[in-house]
Design a protein around this motif. Structure first.
Motif, short mmCIF file in Angstrom:
data_model
loop_
_atom_site.label_atom_id
_atom_site.label_comp_id
_atom_site.label_asym_id
_atom_site.label_seq_id
_atom_site.Cartn_x
_atom_site.Cartn_y
_atom_site.Cartn_z
N ARG A 1 -31.51 -20.52 -19.25
CA ARG A 1 -32.97 -20.39 -19.32
C ARG A 1 -33.42 -21.33 -20.43
NH1 ARG A 1 -37.60 -20.91 -18.81
NH2 ARG A 1 -39.26 -19.41 -19.17
N CYS B 1 -31.64 -12.11 -19.62
CA CYS B 1 -33.04 -12.43 -19.77
C CYS B 1 -33.85 -11.20 -19.37
CB CYS B 1 -33.39 -13.61 -18.85
SG CYS B 1 -35.15 -14.03 -18.90
N SER B 2 -34.88 -10.90 -20.14
CA SER B 2 -35.65 -9.69 -19.81
C SER B 2 -36.43 -9.86 -18.52
CB SER B 2 -36.57 -9.31 -20.96
OG SER B 2 -37.37 -10.40 -21.31
N ASN C 1 -34.20 -13.77 -24.64
CA ASN C 1 -35.16 -14.68 -25.25
C ASN C 1 -35.02 -14.77 -26.76
OD1 ASN C 1 -38.24 -14.98 -26.40
ND2 ASN C 1 -37.82 -16.31 -24.65
N TYR D 1 -43.07 -12.31 -22.59
CA TYR D 1 -42.07 -11.35 -23.06
C TYR D 1 -42.68 -10.11 -23.72
CZ TYR D 1 -38.83 -15.04 -21.85
OH TYR D 1 -38.15 -16.00 -21.16
MO LIG Z 1 -35.33 -15.09 -21.00
#
Ligand SMILES: [Mo]
Ligand SMILES: Nc1nc2c(c(=O)[nH]1)N[C@H]1C(S)=C(S)[C@@H](COP(=O)(O)O)O[C@H]1N2
Length: 420
Positions: free
Chosen positions: A105, A151-152, A253, A278
């Motif tokens: 990412r 990753c959220s 992140n 986020y």
């Molecule tokens: Mo992410």
């Protein structure tokens, strides 16, 4: 079925799920049914590979031809450096993601950084600001930990009104598992000396995104590390070479790659990555910030969309489970859409904040079946059903999806993604 097999294959739930101890018993499951009989195969002449010498030694190993077909799932994007590629989870085994298949990412591409000139600055509310060169960090005591990184935004597609027909990796492949080696962050912060007001650390990357995330000091002083190695070799450029933050159990992140500055602060930076992105939009329209810890989650990878079954009979159901709060206590599997559940076997060692493989023996009778998995972590937190999760968090919520997922096995062995 022989009496012998009946003794070993104890049903634990509907739809043909068997007690996990069947996995431990030689011959119990297949009863000679999957291999080709020696008489049918006839005599066995030496294969061509035995008739001439093999290939030469090589400086860096390559994958087998069929193994090389396993690739990250890379979308077509207008700006190819900005976005994410996913780990093809359903094509891999065990719990460690090969480095070349770790998900990516990037907010503005992969920078090429010379370790000879790269520096990490620790400053802000410290008694003595410090600059660490890469070679300095290599002299510090290291530690290795097997951890997941997620990753959220992973599994965000599970919020779609209709189930997206896509592979387990396409839906959930913004998670990978690796053994990370580096220097404890608390050691570096301790050396700079925190002042009384220190409460947050702003981490900044050296990429063109100039990404900044604010991390509570408690996380930084707990188990955070500045990672230098990934599965035994120096970090890949995609994963943050020469150094990155690695925050166990925390949304990906915040594990800032290409780490160049750590500024100790009294308050968060309120950067783009923790305000417009986020954050978790709640049903009342307010947004929750710094919801950093990843929840308990599991997914069935085999069988799953794209990996069709070839006939009724014995199948192993397997998948991955993980939790940002610690280790996985149990994973339950259902073959009847959640009506009944049986406990899967967990592959050891079961490590905190790491991917855990689960396996469940299943004798499929050939009728349509709906497979689900539900994980519980060491704190007792249980993975939520999709409907319950959406009700409490609002359908607009795109981050931190950890809902129970369902695969519908049709009579012809084809597999569809469904909402059960
Ligand atoms: Mo992410
Ligand atoms: N400097 C920098 N750090 C970053 C990012 C980035 O774009 N720039 N992306 C973040 C996001 S959103 C995630 S999910 C993880 C992904 O790590 P990976 O690419 O090693 O899988 O890195 C994080 N760290």
């Amino acid at each position: 079925m022989t009496d012998d097999r009946r003794d070993r294959e104890v049903p634990v739930a509907g739809g043909g799920l068997l007690h996990r101890r069947a996995l431990l018993m030689a011959g119990a499951i297949t009863g000679g049914g999957l291999a080709t009989s020696v008489f049918a195969a006839g005599r066995s002449p030496p294969p061509a590979s035995m008739l001439q010498p093999g290939a030469a030694l090589s400086g860096y190993g390559a994958r087998s031809r069929s193994g090389a077909a396993i690739q990250r799932i890379v979308p077509e994007l207008p700006f190819p450096g900005t976005g994410s590629s996913r780990t093809p989870l359903q094509l891999l085994e065990g719990t460690i993601t090969p480095n070349g298949l770790h998900f990516e990412r990037h907010h503005n591409g992969v920078p090429q950084i010379d370790p000879a000139t790269h520096e990490l600055l620790v400053h802000g509310l410290v008694r003595q600001p410090l600059l660490f060169r890469y070679e300095d960090l290599l002299r510090y005591p290291r530690e290795s930990r097997v951890l997941f990184l997620e990753c959220s935004g992973n599994s965000g597609a599970l919020g779609a009104p209709e189930p997206v027909q896509a592979s387990a990796g396409q839906l959930n492949g913004l998670v990978s598992g690796a053994e990370w080696t580096g220097v404890r962050l608390s050691r570096l912060l301790g050396e700079a000396g925190l002042t009384g007001e220190a409460a947050w650390v702003q981490a900044e990357g050296a990429d063109a995104a100039g990404m900044v995330r604010s991390i509570p000091l408690s996380i930084c002083l707990d188990d955070a590390m500045v990672a230098l190695f990934q599965n035994g070799e120096p970090l890949r450029p995609e994963q943050g070479f020469p150094m990155r933050l690695l925050l166990p159990g925390i949304e990906g992140n915040a594990s800032v790659k290409w780490l160049r500055r750590l500024k100790v602060m009294a308050a968060p930076a309120f950067s783009r990555e923790e305000t417009s992105k986020y954050t978790d939009l709640l049903p009342d329209g307010k947004a929750e910030q710094f919801s950093l810890r990843m929840g308990v989650k599991s997914i069935i990878l085999n069988p799953s969309y794209g990996l069709d079954l070839h006939g009724a009979g014995y199948q192993e159901i397997s998948g991955l489970a993980w939790s940002g709060r610690g280790s996985i206590r149990k994973v339950e599997v259902s073959a009847d859409g959640g009506a009944t559940w049986g406990e899967a076997a967990l592959g050891g060692p079961v490590l905190p904040k790491a991917l855990t493989r689960f396996r469940m023996p299943w004798r499929w009778n050939g009728a349509p079946a709906t497979l689900m998995s539900r994980a519980t972590d060491e704190t007792g937190a249980v993975q939520p059903l999709r409907a319950a999760w959406l009700a409490q968090s609002g359908a607009s919520k795109g981050y931190h999806s950890n809902v129970v997922q369902s695969w519908r096995v049709q009579a012809d062995g084809k597999i569809a993604h469904v909402y059960a």
